[in-house]
Design a protein around this motif. Structure first.
Motif, short mmCIF file in Angstrom:
data_model
loop_
_atom_site.label_atom_id
_atom_site.label_comp_id
_atom_site.label_asym_id
_atom_site.label_seq_id
_atom_site.Cartn_x
_atom_site.Cartn_y
_atom_site.Cartn_z
N SER A 89 0.75 -1.39 -0.04
CA SER A 89 -0.02 -0.05 0.21
C SER A 89 1.12 1.41 -0.32
O SER A 89 1.79 1.01 0.48
CB SER A 89 -0.97 0.21 1.10
OG SER A 89 0.04 0.11 2.14
N TYR A 90 0.31 2.19 -0.43
CA TYR A 90 1.06 3.06 -0.02
C TYR A 90 0.10 5.11 -0.46
O TYR A 90 -0.64 4.91 -1.24
CB TYR A 90 1.70 3.76 -1.39
CG TYR A 90 2.63 4.66 -1.47
CD1 TYR A 90 4.01 4.61 -1.30
CD2 TYR A 90 2.56 6.36 -2.65
CE1 TYR A 90 4.57 6.55 -1.10
CE2 TYR A 90 3.18 7.49 -2.34
CZ TYR A 90 4.44 7.18 -1.52
OH TYR A 90 5.29 8.14 -1.78
N SER A 91 0.78 6.05 0.34
CA SER A 91 0.01 6.80 -0.15
C SER A 91 1.05 8.56 0.71
O SER A 91 1.87 7.57 1.35
CB SER A 91 -1.11 7.14 0.64
OG SER A 91 -0.82 7.13 2.65
N LYS A 92 0.56 9.38 -0.09
CA LYS A 92 1.15 10.84 0.47
C LYS A 92 2.05 11.04 1.96
O LYS A 92 2.94 11.18 2.54
CB LYS A 92 1.05 11.77 -0.28
CG LYS A 92 2.05 13.15 -0.22
CD LYS A 92 1.61 14.24 -1.36
CE LYS A 92 2.36 15.60 -1.60
NZ LYS A 92 3.71 14.29 -1.81
N SER A 95 3.46 6.36 3.28
CA SER A 95 4.76 6.50 2.56
C SER A 95 3.95 4.58 2.40
O SER A 95 2.83 4.30 2.52
CB SER A 95 5.70 6.43 3.51
OG SER A 95 6.95 5.92 2.18
N LEU A 96 5.18 4.05 2.11
CA LEU A 96 4.80 2.85 1.35
C LEU A 96 4.95 1.77 2.64
O LEU A 96 5.22 1.89 3.72
CB LEU A 96 5.91 1.65 0.64
CG LEU A 96 6.28 0.51 0.46
CD1 LEU A 96 4.94 0.65 -0.69
CD2 LEU A 96 8.00 -0.21 -0.25
N SER A 127 3.25 0.83 7.70
CA SER A 127 4.15 1.33 7.12
C SER A 127 5.23 1.47 7.48
O SER A 127 5.38 0.91 8.52
CB SER A 127 3.51 2.39 6.09
OG SER A 127 4.09 3.86 7.20
#
Length: 408
Positions: A89-92, A95-96, A127
């Motif tokens: 998964s990732y979001s601003k 992160s990863l 994350s």
């Protein structure tokens, strides 16, 4: 002697044609047969061949078959139809990471074929930055769509960035960081009073605690406490003709929610008021394409604590902005999105929009409006329940988002 040989030959070659003359005795695996004709008796044992075990499908084929059946509506035959998925998964903001998801569809009344199915999503995420979250959200549609219950329960711990309060703080201030722990519970119950028209109540609880502020961070929160607890009680008026809440193909949704956070039910030091307005519309524009539009506003009363302020960005609106860089009492956003099915379970989307944060309506400034646009990929995890990968752009910012269900 010759007669005995002939009888034995007949037994071996044509026994199946003389079943009335045969007696069988079962052993554990073998069958013992006895043939009697006059004074001659023949005993023999028959051992059947073991059946071949079914061939086990390759792992990838089993995965394909599992998700291949997940898009079939089984809510009329199962109490709840779950599909599980996991992966990166990732979001601003976070992160990863690695996420696990369970998406379920069900019907409170399985004899009701008119109402859309209810949905539930259970998620967990961790994350590389130290962020972790666990939660459940869903929409329960009661029989004949007479009433609905929406709920969210979530806990998260995340390292966060902070720029201060207001448009100019988000644009000009230097970034600092802290760690935020947040507990949130929210339930909304509405009952139909007219066709597609609902009235209801909202109950919510949130507790937010910030840790690790440096001197710059202390100045950004303007001397407020690090920890706040609030309990909300609200009234809701809605018009909703959407065909399916997580992924509408048609319909209109308009909601006005007025919430009070009484001083006696928290530690905010005063009673806080919040008004939330949402207006969405959906329609088909060509084969496999849906046009979706969203107008959203949050208006908090003066003196709202820093963790309860409206935060621009996130996974639903103004995608691509760091959620919380632009923060203030009030928030207003608009977006238009085209959702196109490409092939089987795969689809795409592109959108454009704008947003603004401000202290009050009197302080609204069109020049401080921020742009937003982006593209996305869709994969149907369950029937009309999508996993979405979006890449959003904004003013001097951009970022990926991976999430479940449509943004609005």
């Amino acid at each position: 002697m010759i007669r005995s040989i002939i009888v034995a030959g007949l037994c071996l070659c044509g026994l199946c044609a003389l079943p009335s003359r045969v007696r069988a005795q079962d052993a554990e695996r073998d069958s013992v047969y006895t043939y009697v004709s006059g004074s001659d008796t023949l005993h023999y044992t028959y051992t059947p061949l073991a059946p071949e075990p079914p061939r086990r499908k390759p792992f990838l084929q089993r995965v394909v078959d599992y998700f291949g059946g997940s898009t079939v509506d089984r809510t009329f035959e199962k109490k709840i139809d779950f599909t599980f998925a996991g992966g990166p998964s990732y979001s601003k903001n976070t992160s990863l990471g690695i996420g696990l998801l369970a998406a379920g569809l069900y019907r409170v009344d399985r004899t009701d074929s008119v109402s859309s199915p209810s949905d539930v999503s259970i998620f967990a995420n961790v994350s590389v930055t130290g962020f972790y979250a666990l939660g459940i959200s869903g929409n329960t549609i009661f029989s004949k769509n007479r009433s609905r219950l929406n709920y969210t329960l979530a806990f998260s711990s995340a390292p966060r960035s902070l720029w201060g309060i207001g448009y100019h703080a988000g644009r000009d201030n230097r970034e600092t960081s802290y760690t935020e722990k947040r507990y949130q519970i929210e339930t909304r119950y509405v009952h139909r009073i007219l066709p597609n028209t609902y009235l209801g109540v909202m109950l919510g609880f949130e507790h937010t605690k910030g840790r690790g502020f440096d001197a710059l961070g202390e100045s950004y929160i303007e001397g407020q406490k690090h920890s706040y607890t609030a309990t909300g009680i609200g009234l809701i008026a809605e018009y909703d003709s959407r065909d399916f809440i997580p992924n509408p193909f048609r319909g209109i949704y308009v909601s006005l929610e007025q919430t009070s956070y009484p001083q006696a039910l928290g530690n905010c030091g005063k009673t806080i008021w919040r008004t939330t307005f949402t207006a969405d519309a959906y329609r088909k524009i060509w084969k496999g394409a849906i046009l979706a539009a969203d107008l959203y506003g949050v208006f908090n009363s003066k003196g709202t604590p820093w963790p309860m302020l409206a935060r621009m960005g996130g996974s639903q609106r103004m995608r691509g902005y760091y959620q919380g860089r632009y923060t203030d009492n009030c928030l207003l956003t608009a977006q238009v999105e085209v959702r196109q099915r490409i092939w089987r379970r795969i689809g795409c989307t592109f959108w454009g929009g704008a947003g603004n944060v401000f202290a009050s309506l009197h302080d609204f400034d069109w020049a401080e409006t921020l742009p937003n646009y982006g593209i996305g990929l869709r994969w149907e995890l369950k029937k009309r329940v999508n996993v979405r990968l979006d890449y959003g752009f904004g003013k001097k910012t951009s970022g990926f988002l991976l999430n479940i269900n449509e943004a609005f």
